[in-house]
Write a protein that holds these residues in place. Structure first.
Motif, PDB file in Angstrom:
ATOM      1  N   ASP A 134       0.818  -1.218   0.000  1.00 20.85           N
ATOM      2  CA  ASP A 134       0.000   0.000   0.000  1.00 20.85           C
ATOM      3  C   ASP A 134       0.850   1.266   0.000  1.00 20.85           C
ATOM      4  O   ASP A 134       0.838   2.053   0.952  1.00 20.85           O
ATOM      5  N   ARG A 152      -1.471  -5.470  -1.326  1.00 22.81           N
ATOM      6  CA  ARG A 152      -2.592  -4.769  -0.701  1.00 22.81           C
ATOM      7  C   ARG A 152      -2.975  -5.427   0.615  1.00 22.81           C
ATOM      8  O   ARG A 152      -3.053  -6.655   0.716  1.00 22.81           O
ATOM      9  N   ARG A 183     -10.181   4.999  -2.271  1.00 24.64           N
ATOM     10  CA  ARG A 183      -9.960   3.869  -1.369  1.00 24.64           C
ATOM     11  C   ARG A 183     -11.260   3.489  -0.662  1.00 24.64           C
ATOM     12  O   ARG A 183     -11.591   2.316  -0.520  1.00 24.64           O
ATOM     13  N   ASP A 258      -4.658   4.986   4.160  1.00 23.12           N
ATOM     14  CA  ASP A 258      -3.476   4.126   4.053  1.00 23.12           C
ATOM     15  C   ASP A 258      -2.511   4.323   5.214  1.00 23.12           C
ATOM     16  O   ASP A 258      -1.848   3.374   5.649  1.00 23.12           O
ATOM     17  N   THR A 286      -3.616   0.906   6.824  1.00 19.23           N
ATOM     18  CA  THR A 286      -2.594  -0.128   6.634  1.00 19.23           C
ATOM     19  C   THR A 286      -1.401   0.113   7.542  1.00 19.23           C
ATOM     20  O   THR A 286      -0.936  -0.793   8.233  1.00 19.23           O
TER      21      THR A 286
END
Length: 390
Positions: A134, A152, A183, A258, A286
Motif C-alpha cells: 500500500d 494490498r 480507497r 493508508d 494499513t
C-alpha cells in the motif's frame, strides 16, 4: 503451503529486537531459519552490518520494518543490501512493508521528491526487487528501475470488518477527505455498503496550495513579467465549511486510509461524524505510525477503535491506548517471498485472494466468517495449478 526450494536466505536488517517480530513470523510461515547477521550501532552512531553466513548465489530477502529512527532504518537497509551485493548474492529482494518518505513523493515549492532519492539509493546499493505494501501513491513504483510488487492489505482489513465489527451491514465507509474517496469506494463496493465523504476539512500539507504549481503566478501587475503579457491572476483556493456528503445518521462509520500518523485529522473527522449522528466510529489504516501523542489523543477522542496492520510495530502504543487493534499481514508477505523465490506468479497473489473473497461474499454473505487462511490456500492452488482447475 509455504514450501520453498533451496538457495534462500532471509535476513532482518533491524538492529533493534523490538522491530524483528514481523521477520520472525514470516520465517515461521515459510519454515526456514532466519539468516545470521549482526546489525548494530557503534559508539559514534555509525551503522555496521556483518553477515555471518554465505549468501553466494542465493536469493537474499531483507525484511526491514521502519522504526521511529527512520534515517537509521534506511541506513541499515542500504548497508545490508550493499553487503549482500559484495558477498555475491544472486538476487537481493527488499521486503519493506512501509516505504519510508512515501509522503514526500510530490514537489512542494522549493522542496524535493525524497521518495525518488530513496528509490535511487536502494537501486544503486544493489537491490534487484522490492516487495512493499500500500504505497502512499502507486506512482512511486515508477521511481524504481527494478520490479516492484505493491501488495494490498485490504483483504485482511475487510476480513476484520466482517468478523469483528458487530452489525457491520449497518455501516458506512467514510473518506475523511476527497483525496481518499477512491480507497473508500473500493472498500464499500467489496462490502456492499454505502459511502460518505467529508469535505471542507482544515487545510493539510498535501494540498495543491503547497505543491509549487502557482501557474499562472499570483501577481496582479503582468507588466512586471513582460510589458506585452496579459496573464490572468491566480485565484486562491478557499475550502467551504465542513460538510458530510452521504448519510451517517444512526449508522456505524468506518474511516479508511493508508497511513495514520498525525491523528488530528482523524479525530476532527470523528467529531464531525458524531455530530451527524454516527453512533460508533472505526478507523482502518494499513500503516500505523502513531507518532508522538497519537495514542493519548485517540484514547481521549470519539473514535471507538483504530485498526492497523503490523507493517510497523506498535506494541508500545497499544499499551498506551486500548483502542488500537492489530491485523497480521505476515501471510501475504511470506507468500510473495515464496512465489518470487520459486519463480511463480507473485503479482497475482493479491488479486486472487480478493477475487475469491468477493466470490464467497456474493454466494453466501453468512460465510464471511470463513478464515482467510482457507482462501489463501485455495488461491495458492489456483495460481500453482491453473490448468487442472479449468
Amino acid at each position: 503451503m509455504n514450501v520453498t526450494k533451496g538457495g534462500l536466505a532471509l535476513f532482518s536488517a533491524n538492529s533493534s529486537a523490538a522491530y524483528t517480530e514481523l521477520a520472525r513470523k514470516i520465517t515461521e510461515r515459510l519454515g526456514v531459519e532466519p539468516g545470521k547477521v549482526q546489525v548494530y550501532q557503534e559508539a559514534n552512531r555509525e551503522t555496521r552490518v556483518q553477515i555471518q553466513e554465505s549468501v553466494r548465489g542465493k536469493d537474499v530477502f531483507i525484511i526491514q520494518s521502519v522504526s521511529k529512527d527512520v534515517n537509521t532504518t534506511i541506513m541499515e537497509l542500504l548497508i545490508m543490501i550493499y553487503a549482500s551485493k559484495t558477498s555475491c548474492a544472486k538476487n537481493i529482494i527488499g521486503v519493506v512493508p512501509y516505504f519510508p518518505y512515501s509522503k514526500q513523493c510530490k514537489m512542494r515549492k522549493r522542496g524535493s521528491i525524497v521518495s525518488k532519492l530513496l528509490a535511487s539509493m536502494m537501486c544503486k546499493a544493489g537491490l534487484t526487487h522490492l516487495i512493499t505494501m500500500d504505497l502512499h501513491q502507486k506512482e512511486i513504483q515508477g521511481f524504481f528501475n527494478i520490479p516492484v510488487d505493491n501488495l494490498r492489505a485490504s483483504p485482511f482489513l475487510l476480513q476484520y470488518i466482517q468478523e469483528e465489527v458487530p452489525d457491520y451491514r449497518n455501516a458506512v465507509i467514510v473518506a475523511k477527505s476527497p483525496a481518499s474517496a477512491k480507497r473508500a469506494q473500493s472498500f464499500a463496493e467489496r462490502l456492499r455498503l454505502g459511502i460518505a465523504v467529508i469535505h471542507g476539512e482544515v487545510q493539510d500539507a498535501e494540498s495543491d496550495l503547497v505543491d509549487g504549481r502557482h501557474s499562472p503566478p499570483t501577481v496582479k501587475n503582468a507588466a512586471a513579467i513582460h510589458p506585452s503579457l496579459e496573464i490572468p491572476m491566480s485565484i486562491p483556493k478557499e475550502k467551504p465549511p465542513i460538510t458530510v456528503v452521504g448519510d451517517v445518521g444512526g449508522r456505524i462509520a468506518i474511516i479508511v486510509d493508508d497511513i495514520i500518523d498525525d491523528v488530528d485529522s482523524f479525530i476532527a473527522a470523528a467529531d464531525t461524524l458524531k455530530e451527524r449522528g454516527a453512533y460508533k466510529i472505526y478507523v482502518m489504516a494499513t500503516h500505523g505510525l502513531l507518532s508522538s501523542d497519537a495514542p493519548k489523543l485517540i484514547e481521549e477522542s470519539a473514535i471507538d477503535e483504530v485498526v492497523v496492520t503490523n507493517t510497523i510495530p506498535h506494541e508500545i502504543q497499544k499499551l498506551q491506548c486500548h483502542k488500537i487493534k492489530t491485523v497480521d499481514i505476515s501471510m501475504i508477505l511470506s507468500e510473495a517471498i515464496r512465489r518470487i523465490h520459486n519463480e511463480q506468479l507473485a503479482g497475482r497473489t493479491c488479486g486472487t485472494i480478493t477475487m475469491l473473497a468477493s466470490v464467497v461474499m456474493a454466494l453466501n454473505p453468512r460465510a464471511l466468517k470463513l478464515h482467510f487462511s482457507c482462501v489463501y490456500s485455495l488461491s495458492s492452488i489456483i495460481l500453482t495449478h491453473p490448468v487442472s482447475l479449468i
